[in-house]
Design a protein around this motif. Structure first.
Motif, short mmCIF file in Angstrom:
data_model
loop_
_atom_site.label_atom_id
_atom_site.label_comp_id
_atom_site.label_asym_id
_atom_site.label_seq_id
_atom_site.Cartn_x
_atom_site.Cartn_y
_atom_site.Cartn_z
N THR A 225 0.77 -1.37 0.00
CA THR A 225 -0.05 0.02 -0.04
C THR A 225 1.03 1.20 0.00
O THR A 225 2.14 1.03 0.57
CB THR A 225 -0.94 0.15 1.31
OG1 THR A 225 -1.75 1.21 1.20
CG2 THR A 225 -0.15 0.17 2.55
N PHE A 226 0.40 2.33 -0.56
CA PHE A 226 1.04 3.71 -0.72
C PHE A 226 0.37 4.65 0.36
O PHE A 226 -1.01 4.65 0.50
CB PHE A 226 0.61 4.10 -1.94
CG PHE A 226 1.24 5.53 -2.31
CD1 PHE A 226 2.68 5.49 -2.07
CD2 PHE A 226 0.68 6.55 -3.08
CE1 PHE A 226 3.44 7.00 -2.59
CE2 PHE A 226 1.23 7.70 -3.40
CZ PHE A 226 2.80 7.71 -3.19
N PHE A 227 1.13 5.26 1.16
CA PHE A 227 0.68 6.24 2.29
C PHE A 227 0.69 7.55 1.70
O PHE A 227 0.26 8.48 2.51
CB PHE A 227 1.62 6.34 3.44
CG PHE A 227 1.39 4.80 4.33
CD1 PHE A 227 0.29 3.92 4.31
CD2 PHE A 227 2.66 4.33 5.04
CE1 PHE A 227 0.18 2.97 4.98
CE2 PHE A 227 2.38 3.10 5.52
CZ PHE A 227 1.55 2.33 5.44
N GLY A 228 1.11 7.77 0.56
CA GLY A 228 1.23 8.96 -0.10
C GLY A 228 2.68 9.57 0.26
O GLY A 228 3.44 8.86 1.09
N TYR A 229 2.79 10.91 0.20
CA TYR A 229 4.26 11.32 0.52
C TYR A 229 3.97 12.00 2.02
O TYR A 229 4.31 12.99 2.36
CB TYR A 229 4.60 12.56 -0.48
CG TYR A 229 4.67 12.38 -1.71
CD1 TYR A 229 5.42 11.17 -2.08
CD2 TYR A 229 4.13 13.25 -2.52
CE1 TYR A 229 5.60 10.62 -3.46
CE2 TYR A 229 4.19 12.59 -4.13
CZ TYR A 229 4.90 11.56 -4.37
OH TYR A 229 5.06 11.18 -5.71
N GLN A 230 3.88 10.81 2.85
CA GLN A 230 3.97 11.23 4.42
C GLN A 230 5.19 11.51 4.87
O GLN A 230 5.17 12.38 5.77
CB GLN A 230 3.33 9.75 4.75
CG GLN A 230 3.33 9.88 6.36
CD GLN A 230 2.93 8.41 7.09
OE1 GLN A 230 1.74 8.34 7.18
NE2 GLN A 230 3.80 7.42 7.10
N ALA A 231 6.20 10.87 4.68
CA ALA A 231 7.48 11.24 5.12
C ALA A 231 7.86 12.53 4.73
O ALA A 231 8.35 13.20 5.69
CB ALA A 231 8.46 10.23 4.48
N GLU A 232 7.96 12.92 3.72
CA GLU A 232 7.75 14.59 3.38
C GLU A 232 7.17 15.37 3.86
O GLU A 232 7.41 16.65 4.39
CB GLU A 232 7.98 14.59 1.74
CG GLU A 232 9.21 13.72 1.03
CD GLU A 232 8.53 12.32 0.90
OE1 GLU A 232 9.65 11.75 0.07
OE2 GLU A 232 7.52 11.99 1.12
N LYS A 233 5.87 15.11 4.10
CA LYS A 233 4.90 16.08 4.73
C LYS A 233 5.23 15.97 6.27
O LYS A 233 5.12 17.19 6.86
CB LYS A 233 3.48 15.29 4.71
CG LYS A 233 2.21 16.22 5.16
CD LYS A 233 0.94 15.66 4.77
CE LYS A 233 -0.12 16.31 5.35
NZ LYS A 233 -1.56 15.83 5.16
N ARG A 234 5.75 15.30 6.91
CA ARG A 234 5.95 15.17 8.36
C ARG A 234 7.34 15.97 8.55
O ARG A 234 7.48 16.43 9.38
CB ARG A 234 6.28 13.56 8.97
CG ARG A 234 5.03 12.87 8.84
CD ARG A 234 5.06 11.32 9.34
NE ARG A 234 5.87 11.35 10.83
CZ ARG A 234 5.34 11.30 11.80
NH1 ARG A 234 3.96 11.51 11.99
NH2 ARG A 234 5.83 11.33 13.15
N ARG A 236 8.07 18.41 6.95
CA ARG A 236 8.01 19.81 6.70
C ARG A 236 7.10 20.46 7.89
O ARG A 236 7.29 21.51 8.20
CB ARG A 236 7.02 19.93 5.40
CG ARG A 236 7.59 19.90 4.14
CD ARG A 236 6.74 20.69 2.95
NE ARG A 236 5.51 19.93 2.80
CZ ARG A 236 5.55 18.85 1.96
NH1 ARG A 236 6.69 18.21 1.20
NH2 ARG A 236 4.36 18.25 1.80
N ARG A 237 6.63 19.40 8.54
CA ARG A 237 5.75 19.91 9.80
C ARG A 237 7.00 19.82 11.08
O ARG A 237 6.51 19.92 12.29
CB ARG A 237 4.54 18.84 9.99
CG ARG A 237 3.70 19.15 9.10
CD ARG A 237 2.24 18.56 9.42
NE ARG A 237 1.28 18.83 8.39
CZ ARG A 237 0.02 18.17 8.36
NH1 ARG A 237 -0.14 17.19 8.99
NH2 ARG A 237 -0.76 18.63 7.62
N GLY A 238 8.20 19.29 11.02
CA GLY A 238 9.10 19.39 11.98
C GLY A 238 8.88 17.88 12.74
O GLY A 238 9.57 17.95 14.03
N LEU A 239 8.12 17.04 12.28
CA LEU A 239 7.68 15.71 12.96
C LEU A 239 8.90 14.65 12.43
O LEU A 239 9.78 14.82 11.39
CB LEU A 239 6.59 15.22 12.44
CG LEU A 239 5.26 16.18 12.94
CD1 LEU A 239 3.93 15.83 12.59
CD2 LEU A 239 5.38 16.29 14.63
#
Length: 355
Positions: A225-234, A236-239
């Motif tokens: 399954t694909f989670f989308g660009y979750q890693a890049e999004k996190r 950018r949010r400093g997570l």
């Protein structure tokens, strides 16, 4: 009379002994929108329309045998599955989704079991069967009825008046992000009764599950399954960085995970193909945001390690077809490809002119 040939590995490549010249046997009007493949079995052909009709016709003549209709199904582009005089059809609606099991000869409803999620454009595949289990995968979470239409498709994320992100019921792959409440799920039901035997949730690895695929091989269940660009999004949010997807091997009788890889996974609009000890993963999207090239991945079924990465391709949607000598990928608005099965090198490219 051509009977259904089981292919739980989703290889999309079977030699059925059909040779030219071919001729039209019959043609009939189709009452509804059928985007994906019908299935044959018991001397009958079965269609599922996006609006909720299930239609059975005589395979030799096209004569209508029975028709069932469930209102509330909306743009459900899912394929039926014929198995031992049962017909299994996942049907999705915004107010509820069901896996329905029908008597293949009469259309009588034998049982129905709820599942959650949107049909959209990705999960066209039917369930797979292991012994007396029907296994399916989906993504769950709160759904929004509409979508803000852009140049192509609709946005994945909808915002409620209080600013909460929810999943658009009909979404596209041009915005690969998923809300945090979207759980990637696998379901297993008793084939005789529809009773839920087990359910597996992968939310600890990321949100998604709408873009996914399943296949069976050598008594094991494979899920990607694909989670989308979750890693890049996190980031950018400093997570802490997460992963953009997973591929896993499971025990189909219990849902227990044998191994799980965060390195290689399908990327939207694709399913996983399994054959001869190898897994093949398609790629509508790039595996990471900002990377231009897309690849088909071939994995070892024992541990998910990489066997080869294909030459770059514009895209490879739905199933990667795996034959005895070559594998073939389909694309939209770009070139399709034939690959060398042992190396992943492109052997031939052609264009289907799909618009």
């Amino acid at each position: 009379r051509q009977m259904c040939i089981r292919d739980w590995g989703c290889t999309n490549a079977k030699d059925q002994g059909i040779e030219p010249p071919l001729r039209m046997r019959w043609i009939r009007r189709n009452e509804g929108s059928v985007k994906h493949i019908p299935v044959c079995g018991g001397g009958r052909m079965y269609n599922h329309t996006a609006e909720g009709q299930i239609i059975a016709v005589e395979q030799e003549t096209g004569r209508l045998l029975w028709r069932r209709y469930w209102p509330g199904v909306y743009l459900s582009f899912t394929s039926p599955l014929y198995h031992e005089e049962k017909l299994l059809v996942p049907q999705a609606g915004i107010n509820g989704s069901m896996l329905r099991c029908l008597d293949a000869a009469t259309g009588e409803l034998l049982w129905e079991a709820p599942w959650t999620g949107s049909p959209s454009w990705s999960r066209q595949f039917p369930p797979v069967i292991h012994k007396n289990l029907a296994i399916y995968a989906s993504g769950s979470g709160e759904l929004a009825p509409g979508g803000s239409e852009k140049a192509f498709g609709w946005r994945n994320l909808q915002e409620t008046p209080d600013g909460k992100e929810v999943m658009g019921f009909i979404y596209s792959h041009n915005n690969p992000y998923y809300p945090v409440d979207n759980h990637p799920l696998i379901w297993a039901w008793d084939l005789d009764t529809g009773e839920l035997v087990w359910k597996k949730d992968f939310i600890e690895h990321g949100s998604g599950g709408n873009d996914c695929g399943i296949a069976m091989m050598d008594g094991k269940l494979y899920y990607s399954t694909f989670f989308g660009y979750q890693a890049e999004k996190r980031k950018r949010r400093g997570l802490p960085a997460g992963t953009n997807g997973i591929t896993a091997s499971l025990n189909p009788e219990t849902g227990e995970v044998n191994w799980l890889s965060k390195d290689y996974f399908v990327t939207a609009g694709c399913t996983v193909t399994a054959k001869d000890g190898r897994l093949y993963l398609g790629c509508f999207y790039q595996a990471r945001e900002g990377v231009e090239d897309r690849f088909i991945y071939c994995l070892d079924e024992k541990d998910g390690s990489l066997v080869w990465q294909s030459d770059p391709v514009p895209s490879a949607i739905n199933v990667v077809s795996v034959g005895e000598k070559f594998i073939v990928s389909n694309a939209i608005r770009s070139q399709c490809h034939v690959f060398d099965k042992e190396t992943g090198k492109i052997a031939y490219a052609f264009r289907l002119d799909y618009e």
